[in-house]
Design a protein around this motif. Structure first.
Motif, PDB file in Angstrom:
ATOM      1  N   GLU A 172      59.017  30.420  15.774  1.00  0.00           N
ATOM      2  CA  GLU A 172      57.898  30.477  14.838  1.00  0.00           C
ATOM      3  C   GLU A 172      58.106  29.546  13.651  1.00  0.00           C
ATOM      4  O   GLU A 172      57.166  28.880  13.187  1.00  0.00           O
ATOM      5  CB  GLU A 172      57.697  31.905  14.344  1.00  0.00           C
ATOM      6  N   ASP A 173      59.343  29.467  13.141  1.00  0.00           N
ATOM      7  CA  ASP A 173      59.621  28.667  11.948  1.00  0.00           C
ATOM      8  C   ASP A 173      60.529  27.473  12.214  1.00  0.00           C
ATOM      9  O   ASP A 173      60.795  26.695  11.294  1.00  0.00           O
ATOM     10  CB  ASP A 173      60.277  29.541  10.858  1.00  0.00           C
ATOM     11  N   ASP A 174      61.034  27.287  13.427  1.00  0.00           N
ATOM     12  CA  ASP A 174      62.009  26.251  13.719  1.00  0.00           C
ATOM     13  C   ASP A 174      61.356  25.064  14.437  1.00  0.00           C
ATOM     14  O   ASP A 174      60.535  25.245  15.336  1.00  0.00           O
ATOM     15  CB  ASP A 174      63.150  26.798  14.597  1.00  0.00           C
ATOM     16  N   VAL A 175      61.768  23.860  14.021  1.00  0.00           N
ATOM     17  CA  VAL A 175      61.241  22.632  14.612  1.00  0.00           C
ATOM     18  C   VAL A 175      62.409  21.697  14.915  1.00  0.00           C
ATOM     19  O   VAL A 175      63.285  21.489  14.069  1.00  0.00           O
ATOM     20  CB  VAL A 175      60.252  21.922  13.662  1.00  0.00           C
ATOM     21  N   VAL A 176      62.422  21.145  16.128  1.00  0.00           N
ATOM     22  CA  VAL A 176      63.402  20.132  16.517  1.00  0.00           C
ATOM     23  C   VAL A 176      62.670  18.801  16.629  1.00  0.00           C
ATOM     24  O   VAL A 176      61.612  18.718  17.270  1.00  0.00           O
ATOM     25  CB  VAL A 176      64.079  20.493  17.850  1.00  0.00           C
ATOM     26  N   LYS A 177      63.221  17.767  15.995  1.00  0.00           N
ATOM     27  CA  LYS A 177      62.550  16.476  15.931  1.00  0.00           C
ATOM     28  C   LYS A 177      63.499  15.355  16.320  1.00  0.00           C
ATOM     29  O   LYS A 177      64.641  15.310  15.855  1.00  0.00           O
ATOM     30  CB  LYS A 177      62.011  16.233  14.517  1.00  0.00           C
ATOM     31  N   ALA A 178      63.034  14.444  17.168  1.00  0.00           N
ATOM     32  CA  ALA A 178      63.782  13.241  17.533  1.00  0.00           C
ATOM     33  C   ALA A 178      62.969  12.031  17.097  1.00  0.00           C
ATOM     34  O   ALA A 178      61.739  12.025  17.220  1.00  0.00           O
ATOM     35  CB  ALA A 178      64.042  13.194  19.033  1.00  0.00           C
ATOM     36  N   SER A 179      63.648  10.996  16.579  1.00  0.00           N
ATOM     37  CA  SER A 179      62.935   9.817  16.092  1.00  0.00           C
ATOM     38  C   SER A 179      63.738   8.561  16.398  1.00  0.00           C
ATOM     39  O   SER A 179      64.965   8.605  16.556  1.00  0.00           O
ATOM     40  CB  SER A 179      62.698   9.919  14.582  1.00  0.00           C
ATOM     41  N   TYR A 180      63.018   7.448  16.454  1.00  0.00           N
ATOM     42  CA  TYR A 180      63.675   6.153  16.659  1.00  0.00           C
ATOM     43  C   TYR A 180      62.950   5.093  15.838  1.00  0.00           C
ATOM     44  O   TYR A 180      61.722   4.987  15.883  1.00  0.00           O
ATOM     45  CB  TYR A 180      63.657   5.751  18.128  1.00  0.00           C
ATOM     46  N   GLN A 181      63.725   4.312  15.057  1.00  0.00           N
ATOM     47  CA  GLN A 181      63.198   3.215  14.257  1.00  0.00           C
ATOM     48  C   GLN A 181      63.628   1.905  14.901  1.00  0.00           C
ATOM     49  O   GLN A 181      64.814   1.572  14.905  1.00  0.00           O
ATOM     50  CB  GLN A 181      63.711   3.303  12.821  1.00  0.00           C
ATOM     51  N   SER A 182      62.675   1.180  15.443  1.00  0.00           N
ATOM     52  CA  SER A 182      63.030  -0.027  16.189  1.00  0.00           C
ATOM     53  C   SER A 182      63.559  -1.137  15.278  1.00  0.00           C
ATOM     54  O   SER A 182      64.384  -1.947  15.707  1.00  0.00           O
ATOM     55  CB  SER A 182      61.819  -0.529  16.977  1.00  0.00           C
ATOM     56  N   SER A 183      63.096  -1.203  14.017  1.00  0.00           N
ATOM     57  CA  SER A 183      63.545  -2.275  13.123  1.00  0.00           C
ATOM     58  C   SER A 183      65.014  -2.125  12.748  1.00  0.00           C
ATOM     59  O   SER A 183      65.754  -3.103  12.682  1.00  0.00           O
ATOM     60  CB  SER A 183      62.691  -2.293  11.855  1.00  0.00           C
ATOM     61  N   SER A 184      65.448  -0.893  12.510  1.00  0.00           N
ATOM     62  CA  SER A 184      66.848  -0.645  12.130  1.00  0.00           C
ATOM     63  C   SER A 184      67.687  -0.140  13.289  1.00  0.00           C
ATOM     64  O   SER A 184      68.911   0.000  13.150  1.00  0.00           O
ATOM     65  CB  SER A 184      66.903   0.366  10.986  1.00  0.00           C
ATOM     66  N   LYS A 185      67.035   0.170  14.418  1.00  0.00           N
ATOM     67  CA  LYS A 185      67.708   0.702  15.612  1.00  0.00           C
ATOM     68  C   LYS A 185      68.456   1.997  15.299  1.00  0.00           C
ATOM     69  O   LYS A 185      69.552   2.247  15.802  1.00  0.00           O
ATOM     70  CB  LYS A 185      68.675  -0.336  16.201  1.00  0.00           C
ATOM     71  N   ILE A 186      67.831   2.845  14.484  1.00  0.00           N
ATOM     72  CA  ILE A 186      68.425   4.129  14.141  1.00  0.00           C
ATOM     73  C   ILE A 186      67.762   5.223  14.967  1.00  0.00           C
ATOM     74  O   ILE A 186      66.531   5.377  14.954  1.00  0.00           O
ATOM     75  CB  ILE A 186      68.278   4.418  12.640  1.00  0.00           C
ATOM     76  N   ALA A 225      72.748  -0.322  16.442  1.00  0.00           N
ATOM     77  CA  ALA A 225      73.150  -1.722  16.253  1.00  0.00           C
ATOM     78  C   ALA A 225      74.624  -1.860  15.911  1.00  0.00           C
ATOM     79  O   ALA A 225      75.182  -2.955  15.988  1.00  0.00           O
ATOM     80  CB  ALA A 225      72.302  -2.363  15.151  1.00  0.00           C
ATOM     81  N   GLU A 226      75.274  -0.750  15.525  1.00  0.00           N
ATOM     82  CA  GLU A 226      76.689  -0.785  15.180  1.00  0.00           C
ATOM     83  C   GLU A 226      77.544  -0.526  16.416  1.00  0.00           C
ATOM     84  O   GLU A 226      77.154   0.221  17.323  1.00  0.00           O
ATOM     85  CB  GLU A 226      77.004   0.247  14.099  1.00  0.00           C
ATOM     86  N   ASN A 227      78.718  -1.104  16.427  1.00  0.00           N
ATOM     87  CA  ASN A 227      79.605  -0.939  17.570  1.00  0.00           C
ATOM     88  C   ASN A 227      80.204   0.463  17.640  1.00  0.00           C
ATOM     89  O   ASN A 227      80.455   0.988  18.725  1.00  0.00           O
ATOM     90  CB  ASN A 227      80.734  -1.975  17.514  1.00  0.00           C
TER      91      ASN A 227
END
Length: 218
Positions: free
Chosen positions: A157-171, A195-197
């Protein structure tokens, strides 16, 4: 009515606390935000900001140590019987002005745009909510010529799981948050820079405690 919240934060780089006290005067709210820098070496103006807000109309933020003011003015018009919400923002210290607009297509679909006047940068975001549980939000940044995308899922009811990707920073990011109807909430997040090893994740944890104080005239 006076309401207050205390939020503590820890991540791999910095930790601290943020406190908020809100005085609700009916149509207008006065809010004070403080960080641990306000008290750690004795009372000071560091980390202190004040805001005056009339929801849906205007918001004025004042950074006390920097003596800087941030204005927001909100309005709503109807386009083809659909509500279009506008927010005009101006930062005096940075001499920066931006305009946000959100078109509510229906209860599940909305289109948002952000335009910064000094740089001419524009961002577009589309949001789709599937069955009230899953939200897809792709966005495009014209200045960076890049796409970002996020997917969030309500698991309780109150919990949210979120996944995201930023293509410019590759985060790549993953977040679990709880906005409880009770007094406590939290947010736990992790991000990896592809982008980091090393691919070593950055972890962050935030907790929040809300409480109300009723003033009674004797």
């Amino acid at each position: 009515m006076i309401s207050a919240s205390l939020r503590g934060r820890y991540d791999s780089d910095v930790s601290g606390a943020i406190g908020t006290v809100t005085v609700d005067g009916g149509a207008v709210k006065l809010k004070a935000n403080m960080t641990d820098a306000t008290f750690v070496n004795g009372p000071s103006l560091e980390g202190l900001s004040l805001s005056l807000e009339k929801p849906g109309s205007f918001l004025i933020d004042y950074d006390v140590p920097k003596k800087d003011v941030h204005f927001q003015f909100m309005n709503t018009v109807r386009v083809l019987e659909k509500p279009l919400n506008f927010t005009y923002k101006h930062w005096r210290g940075d001499n920066r002005t931006a305009l946000d607009g959100t078109l509510m297509i229906d209860s599940a679909n909305k289109l948002s745009a952000n335009y910064v006047f000094d740089s001419g940068n524009c961002k577009l975001k589309y949001s789709y909510v599937h069955r009230g549980l899953t939200t897809f939000e792709p966005s495009y940044d014209f200045a960076k010529n890049s796409w970002d995308v996020s997917v969030s899922q309500r698991v309780y009811e109150d919990d949210v799981v979120k996944a995201s990707y930023q293509s410019s920073s590759k985060i790549l990011g993953l977040e679990w948050s709880r906005n409880s109807s009770l007094s406590r909430g939290f947010k736990i997040s992790a991000s990896v820079n592809l982008a980091e090893n090393s691919k070593f994740p950055t972890l962050s944890a935030e907790s929040r405690l809300n409480f109300d104080m009723q003033l009674v005239n004797l």
